[in-house]
Every structure is written in C-alpha cells, then in structure tokens.
Write a protein that holds these residues in place. Structure first.
Motif, mmCIF file in Angstrom:
data_model
loop_
_atom_site.group_PDB
_atom_site.id
_atom_site.type_symbol
_atom_site.label_atom_id
_atom_site.label_comp_id
_atom_site.label_asym_id
_atom_site.label_seq_id
_atom_site.Cartn_x
_atom_site.Cartn_y
_atom_site.Cartn_z
ATOM 1 N N ALA A 28 -7.370 -6.543 -4.493
ATOM 2 C CA ALA A 28 -8.069 -7.170 -3.276
ATOM 3 C C ALA A 28 -7.830 -6.247 -2.293
ATOM 4 N N LEU A 29 -6.918 -5.331 -2.269
ATOM 5 C CA LEU A 29 -7.289 -4.589 -1.076
ATOM 6 C C LEU A 29 -7.835 -3.158 -1.335
ATOM 7 N N GLY A 30 -8.763 -3.154 -2.480
ATOM 8 C CA GLY A 30 -9.596 -2.103 -2.717
ATOM 9 C C GLY A 30 -9.061 -0.813 -3.344
ATOM 10 N N ARG A 31 -7.779 -0.814 -3.825
ATOM 11 C CA ARG A 31 -6.972 -0.052 -4.526
ATOM 12 C C ARG A 31 -7.642 0.613 -5.625
ATOM 13 N N ARG A 32 -7.647 1.849 -6.039
ATOM 14 C CA ARG A 32 -8.267 2.337 -7.363
ATOM 15 C C ARG A 32 -6.965 2.540 -8.261
ATOM 16 N N TYR A 33 -5.782 2.576 -7.981
ATOM 17 C CA TYR A 33 -4.709 2.867 -8.712
ATOM 18 C C TYR A 33 -3.458 1.802 -8.672
ATOM 19 N N SER A 34 -2.719 1.741 -9.594
ATOM 20 C CA SER A 34 -1.484 1.044 -9.488
ATOM 21 C C SER A 34 -0.471 2.100 -9.878
ATOM 22 N N ALA A 35 0.842 2.159 -9.242
ATOM 23 C CA ALA A 35 1.706 3.079 -9.296
ATOM 24 C C ALA A 35 3.146 2.598 -9.208
ATOM 25 N N PHE A 36 4.029 2.953 -10.273
ATOM 26 C CA PHE A 36 5.574 2.636 -9.861
ATOM 27 C C PHE A 36 6.326 3.580 -10.349
ATOM 28 N N CYS A 37 7.840 3.571 -10.002
ATOM 29 C CA CYS A 37 8.619 4.805 -10.364
ATOM 30 C C CYS A 37 9.831 4.193 -11.050
ATOM 31 N N SER A 38 10.364 4.763 -11.908
ATOM 32 C CA SER A 38 11.610 4.332 -12.633
ATOM 33 C C SER A 38 12.718 5.686 -12.470
ATOM 34 N N VAL A 39 13.991 5.088 -12.486
ATOM 35 C CA VAL A 39 14.944 5.931 -12.431
ATOM 36 C C VAL A 39 15.223 6.744 -13.641
ATOM 37 N N GLN A 40 15.380 7.892 -13.433
ATOM 38 C CA GLN A 40 15.727 8.740 -14.492
ATOM 39 C C GLN A 40 17.355 9.173 -14.764
ATOM 40 N N ARG A 41 17.944 8.845 -15.718
ATOM 41 C CA ARG A 41 19.385 9.114 -16.054
ATOM 42 C C ARG A 41 19.591 9.864 -17.121
ATOM 43 N N PRO A 42 20.502 10.626 -17.312
ATOM 44 C CA PRO A 42 20.670 11.567 -18.640
ATOM 45 C C PRO A 42 20.932 10.719 -19.662
ATOM 46 N N PRO A 43 20.475 11.122 -20.792
ATOM 47 C CA PRO A 43 20.738 10.102 -22.209
ATOM 48 C C PRO A 43 22.277 10.148 -22.451
ATOM 49 N N ASP A 44 23.019 11.314 -22.022
ATOM 50 C CA ASP A 44 24.591 10.850 -22.187
ATOM 51 C C ASP A 44 25.438 10.461 -21.237
ATOM 52 N N HIS A 45 24.776 9.740 -20.150
ATOM 53 C CA HIS A 45 25.424 9.279 -19.127
ATOM 54 C C HIS A 45 26.600 8.267 -19.679
ATOM 55 N N PRO A 46 27.838 8.564 -19.059
ATOM 56 C CA PRO A 46 28.956 7.764 -19.578
ATOM 57 C C PRO A 46 28.724 5.983 -19.335
ATOM 58 N N PRO A 92 0.831 -1.260 -0.085
ATOM 59 C CA PRO A 92 0.052 -0.099 0.004
ATOM 60 C C PRO A 92 0.759 1.366 0.211
ATOM 61 N N MET A 93 0.661 2.131 -1.014
ATOM 62 C CA MET A 93 1.347 3.379 -1.056
ATOM 63 C C MET A 93 1.510 3.985 0.134
ATOM 64 N N GLU A 94 0.555 4.152 1.204
ATOM 65 C CA GLU A 94 0.821 4.910 2.524
ATOM 66 C C GLU A 94 1.934 4.344 3.274
ATOM 67 N N HIS A 95 2.381 3.083 3.063
ATOM 68 C CA HIS A 95 3.473 2.564 3.873
ATOM 69 C C HIS A 95 4.838 3.264 3.440
ATOM 70 N N HIS A 96 4.570 4.073 2.119
ATOM 71 C CA HIS A 96 5.998 4.702 1.690
ATOM 72 C C HIS A 96 5.643 6.269 1.900
ATOM 73 N N ALA A 97 4.809 6.735 2.626
ATOM 74 C CA ALA A 97 4.213 8.073 2.543
ATOM 75 C C ALA A 97 5.590 8.923 2.774
ATOM 76 N N GLY A 98 6.304 8.605 3.504
ATOM 77 C CA GLY A 98 7.394 9.804 4.039
ATOM 78 C C GLY A 98 8.368 9.698 2.696
ATOM 79 N N ASP A 99 8.637 8.888 1.883
ATOM 80 C CA ASP A 99 9.318 8.650 0.783
ATOM 81 C C ASP A 99 8.464 9.437 -0.472
ATOM 82 N N PHE A 100 7.226 9.275 -0.563
ATOM 83 C CA PHE A 100 6.494 9.499 -1.670
ATOM 84 C C PHE A 100 5.589 10.827 -1.653
ATOM 85 N N ALA A 101 5.245 11.290 -0.468
ATOM 86 C CA ALA A 101 4.405 12.299 -0.156
ATOM 87 C C ALA A 101 4.767 13.551 -1.166
#
Length: 193
Positions: A125-143, A72-81
């Motif tokens: 099953a938990l009655g959530r309306r949305y599913s979310a994730f995050c992906s790391v962003q790196r510059p296209p010219d990263h060595p 559940p996203m609220e378990h990560h509220a400190g990180d994602f608020a």
C-alpha cells in the motif's frame, strides 16, 4: 475466538502496553533471551505511531495474544544503514517487518502467516518494492539453546524470503543470564513484494 486486527495511526496507542508485555514475555525465550524493561519498551514502541507503521494484533476474545509490527525502513535508518550500505536496494524501497511475538500456546494456528500478510499488504500500500526482517543469530553451541529448538528458516523461505548475504545488523540488549548488555548480530532476510 481468535481474531486479528490491522492497526495504524492513532489506533496503535491503545495496544502499546499489551505489546510491551508480550515483547518482554516472548523475547525472554530462545533465541532472543531478552531481559526486558517496561520503560524501554514503551519508549521503543512509540515508533509504531508514525506514518506508514502498522501493528497486526492477534486477540483471543479481548486479550492480545500476539502481534507483529512494521514500518518504512527509513524510519530505522540509524539502526540499519550499515547493514544495507553495500546493498543495491534503497531504504525507501523497503518495508521493515520488525518484531513478531506470539504466546507459545497459540503457535501453529496460522497467525504467523496473518502477521506477514498484514505487514506485506501495508508495504504494498505504501508502494514498497521489498519486505525485509532480521533474525537474531546465536551460536549453535550456546548453553541456553533448547534441544528441541526448530528455527523458522523453512517458514520464512516458504513465504519467499531469503537471507541477504552480508546484510547483518548489530544490536545491544541484556540477556537473561548476563549482568550487562552485549552486542548481537541479526541477519536480514528479504523478498520482493
């Protein structure tokens, strides 16, 4: 024989060491470039022994070859608020699909879909309306960017996810080529369940 298992509650504890090893191995590669620490991993992964959390684990026989986590996203509220501060969705309506790690030789066999299927089912099953994730962003010219790197954006879009404008989290970790931890942006993607 490759199989998957959906683990919750007490059954998660049995795979935490394997999951920590997989995270360190897989996230060492692009785009994460994570210089992992087993003690940190064990502590971090205890979050998936909480109510509502899930680990979808993939096995080749008895060997764990991949896994995906969610909670559940609220378990990560400190990180994602902050990332969701200007969004209309309440954290309590979102199921967070956290890491997804799979050894390279097992990719392209449908396990990515199994990982999302298991986590999205847990969210429903938990009655959530949305599913979310995050992906790391790196510059296209990263060595350290491999010349043959193919982002997973098309895969995520086919599953119904879209990037959320302005929803960016920031995390610190030590890269494999760096002496200290640095902050990285992670873009959120979401879909309605």
């Amino acid at each position: 024989m490759i199989s998957t298992r959906v683990l919750t509650g007490d059954s998660v504890a049995a795979v935490l060491d394997d999951l920590a090893r997989l995270r360190i191995a897989v996230f060492r590669d692009w785009p994460y470039l994570y210089d992992g620490d087993p003690d940190y991993e064990r502590d971090y992964l205890r979050a998936y022994q909480t109510p509502g959390a899930v680990v979808v684990a993939a096995f080749d026989g008895a060997r764990m070859i991949g896994a995906a986590t969610g909670a559940p996203m609220e378990h990560h509220a400190g990180d994602f608020a902050a990332a969701f501060a200007n969004r209309p969705e309440a954290l309590e309506d979102i199921f967070y699909c956290a890491e997804s790690v799979l050894l390279p030789e097992y990719r392209g066999k449908g396990l990515g879909h199994a990982f999302f299927d298991g986590r999205e089912a847990q969210g429903r099953a938990l009655g959530r309306r949305y599913s979310a994730f995050c992906s790391v962003q790196r510059p296209p010219d990263h060595p350290l960017r491999p010349t043959n790197y193919r982002p997973l954006d098309d895969f995520w879009r086919k599953r119904g996810y879209e990037p959320l404008s302005g929803a960016v989290a920031e995390f610190d970790w030590k890269d494999i080529d760096a002496p200290v931890s640095t902050r990285k942006p992670l873009q959120f993607w979401m879909k309605r369940l």
